[in-house]
Design an enzyme around this catalytic site. Structure first.
Site, short mmCIF file in Angstrom:
data_model
loop_
_atom_site.label_atom_id
_atom_site.label_comp_id
_atom_site.label_asym_id
_atom_site.label_seq_id
_atom_site.Cartn_x
_atom_site.Cartn_y
_atom_site.Cartn_z
N ASP A 136 -58.69 -26.66 -28.60
CA ASP A 136 -57.47 -26.02 -28.14
C ASP A 136 -56.62 -27.06 -27.41
O ASP A 136 -56.98 -28.24 -27.37
CB ASP A 136 -57.76 -24.82 -27.24
N HIS A 207 -52.18 -24.89 -30.82
CA HIS A 207 -53.37 -25.07 -29.99
C HIS A 207 -54.04 -26.41 -30.27
O HIS A 207 -55.26 -26.52 -30.30
CB HIS A 207 -54.36 -23.92 -30.24
N GLU A 269 -50.44 -18.40 -32.91
CA GLU A 269 -49.62 -18.80 -31.78
C GLU A 269 -49.05 -20.22 -31.95
O GLU A 269 -49.40 -21.13 -31.20
CB GLU A 269 -50.42 -18.68 -30.48
#
Length: 458
Positions: A136, A207, A269
Site C-alpha cells: 500500500d 495504493h 481507490e
C-alpha cells in the site's frame, strides 16, 4: 460437560444420544460422501468417529471436537487431562465456499509469528481464506529479489499519522517490516495445514506510493516518500510499458511463493485514474490468467469498461449493488461491503471506542447481516490504519469475527439472542484460553481505550 448446542459456528444439525464419552478416547476417521469440507462427528461411549469427504472436513470435525472438550483444549498446553463429552452426532458442512478474512499488513506490519497466530484464530472459526493485503502507500511487505529497493526503501516509513484527522500531527516513530519469500512460504504451508488458503494482494495502480518511493520511475519520475498519512493517495503508477514489465516480474515472484489459484491485484481507490490505468490493471489480470491463475480485484475495476477474463473474482466492497454488476459481467463475487463487515469500523457510539472511525457496526449487526444471493462467499476486512498492535487487532476483530464465521458457515435461520448466549457462556472462555484480547460485550476495558486520539466517525 459442554453441551452439543454450545458449538460456534452453529452446525447444520445435532442429534443427541444417551451417555457420555470419557476423553481422551479413540478417534476413528472414515471417508464419507458429504459436501466438500463437511463432516459427521459421532461421539459414543467407547470413542469418536469422524466421517469426512476431504482433509478439510476432518480438520473441521476436530475443531468441533476441540470445542466440546472445553476451553482447556484451546490452551498451548492442556492443564487438565480428561473431560466428559456428551454423546450424539453432529452433521455439518459450510454454507459458502469462500469464508475469508482480510488482514492488512501494509499499513501496520504484523510479524510472521502474529500472522501464524491469526491463521490459528481463523481456523478455530472454520474460516478458509486469509487475504493478505501486502502492499500500500504506507508500506511494501513482500521481498522481491529482482527489485531490492521495494523492501530496502518501501518497507518502512519515518512516522505515522496519529488517529484520523486533517492536520499535520504525526507520532515521530519509524515503522516498518517485511516478509522474506521463505517467511511467506512458511505462512502458506502453516495455513494450508489448517485448511486455509492464503490469497496475496499486490495493489495497483493506486495504493502504490511505497513502490514509487522505492523506484520513482514507476510514478513517472516523481520523488516521493513512503506515505505517512492515512486515507487515499492521489499518487498512481505511471501505466507505461516499463511499469507493466516491472509488475509482471513482481507478480511472477508472488506466483512462485503462493500456490493459491486466486491472486489479488487491487484496482481500488485510484483518484484521477485514466483509461490507461484501467488497461494497466486489465493487463495484470490477463497476466495472471495466462499463468493459470485467477485474479481477485476490487469492484472499481467494473467501472473501467474493460472486459475481464472469465473466472475473475470481484471483491464487492462499496455496496451490495456491485454484486449484481459483477455477476452480470461474468465474474465470481466475494461480498465484503464496507457497511457490514469492515471490522476496523467502530463498535459503538460514544467516546469509549478507541480511534472511532467509520460506521457503527455492532456484534449484532454483523451476525444479522445476510450475504446477497449468487455470491461465491463473503469476507470480513481488518484494515489496520488505526490498529497498530496485535492487541488492537484482537480488539477490533473479536468477537465480531465469531459472528461473521457463523454467517458464512451456518444455515441462514439465525437467532441473535441464542447466538449471544452461546458466545457469552461458551465461546468467550475459548477466546480467553487462546489469549485473545477481544472487546468485552459490555464495552472496552480501560486499557483498550485511546482517549484523545482523533477518529473520523461516519
Amino acid at each position: 460437560m459442554i453441551p452439543l448446542t454450545a458449538l460456534l459456528p452453529r452446525p447444520v444439525s445435532i442429534t443427541p444420544a444417551p451417555g457420555t464419552c470419557r476423553w481422551p478416547a479413540p478417534v476413528e476417521v472414515r471417508a464419507a460422501d458429504l459436501p466438500a469440507e463437511g463432516y459427521r462427528l459421532t461421539i459414543r461411549p467407547d470413542g469418536v468417529l469422524i466421517e469426512a469427504p476431504d482433509a478439510a472436513g476432518e480438520f473441521y470435525a476436530r475443531q468441533t471436537l476441540r470445542q466440546l472438550i472445553g476451553p482447556d483444549a484451546f490452551r498451548a498446553v492442556p492443564l487438565r487431562g480428561t473431560a466428559e463429552l456428551a454423546c450424539g452426532t453432529v452433521l455439518d458442512h459450510p454454507r459458502f465456499a469462500w469464508r475469508g478474512c482480510l488482514l492488512d499488513v501494509a499499513r501496520h506490519f504484523r510479524t510472521k509469528a502474529e500472522v501464524l497466530r491469526f491463521a490459528d484464530l481463523l481456523a478455530a472459526h472454520k474460516l478458509n481464506v486469509l487475504h493478505l493485503h501486502l502492499t500500500d502507500d504506507q508500506g511494501w511487505r513482500v521481498e522481491i529479489p529482482a527489485f531490492p529497493r521495494l523492501t530496502e526503501v518501501g518497507s518502512w516509513r519515518r512516522e505515522s499519522m496519529v488517529g484520523r484527522h486533517d492536520g499535520p500531527e504525526r507520532d515521530g516513530r519509524p515503522h516498518g517490516g517485511f516478509y522474506t519469500g521463505d517467511d511467506l512460504r512458511e505462512i502458506v504451508a502453516y495455513a494450508a495445514a489448517r485448511a486455509i488458503t492464503v490469497v496475496p494482494e499486490i495493489d495497483v495502480p493506486g495504493h502504490s506510493r511505497a513502490a514509487i518511493a522505492a523506484y520513482p520511475e514507476l510514478g513517472g519520475g516523481r520523488e516521493l516518500d513512503v506515505w505517512t498519512s492515512w486515507g487515499v493517495s492521489t499518487d498512481l503508477l505511471d501505466p507505461s510499458e516499463s511499469t507493466v514489465e516491472f509488475f509482471r516480474t513482481v507478480f511472477d515472484e508472488v506466483l512462485d511463493i503462493f500456490p493459491s489459484e486466486v491472486i489479488g491485484v487491487g484496482g481500488d481507490e485510484a483518484p484521477g485514474a485514466t483509461p490507461e490505468h484501467g488497461k494497466f490493471t486489465a493487463r495484470m489480470i490477463e497476466h495472471l490468467h495466462a499463468r493459470g491463475r485467477r485474479a481477485h480485484a476490487w469492484d472499481e475495476v467494473l467501472d473501467t469498461g474493460t472486459a475481464l477474463p472469465a473466472g475473475t473474482v470481484i471483491g464487492a466492497w462499496r455496496d451490495e449493488t456491485q454484486v449484481a454488476r459483477a455477476i452480470e459481467a461474468g465474474c465470481q463475487v466475494v461480498a465484503c461491503p464496507e457497511q457490514a463487515v469492515y471490522l476496523d469500523h467502530r463498535q459503538a457510539d460514544g467516546d469509549d471506542e478507541p480511534v472511532p472511525v467509520g460506521f457503527v457496526r455492532t456484534l449484532a449487526d454483523v451476525h444479522r447481516w445476510e450475504p446477497p444471493p449468487g455470491v461465491l462467499g463473503a469476507q470480513a476486512q481488518v484494515w489496520t490504519e488505526h490498529l497498530d498492535s496485535v492487541r488492537r487487532v484482537d480488539y477490533a476483530t473479536f468477537p465480531r469475527l465469531c459472528a461473521f464465521a457463523e454467517v458464512v458457515w451456518s444455515p441462514p435461520d439465525r437467532d441473535h439472542a441464542e447466538f449471544h448466549t452461546r458466545l457469552a457462556e461458551h465461546h468467550l472462555p475459548r477466546l480467553d484460553a487462546l489469549g485473545v484480547e477481544y472487546r468485552p460485550l459490555d464495552g472496552p476495558r480501560p486499557w483498550q481505550r485511546r482517549p484523545g486520539v482523533p477518529g473520523r466517525p461516519r
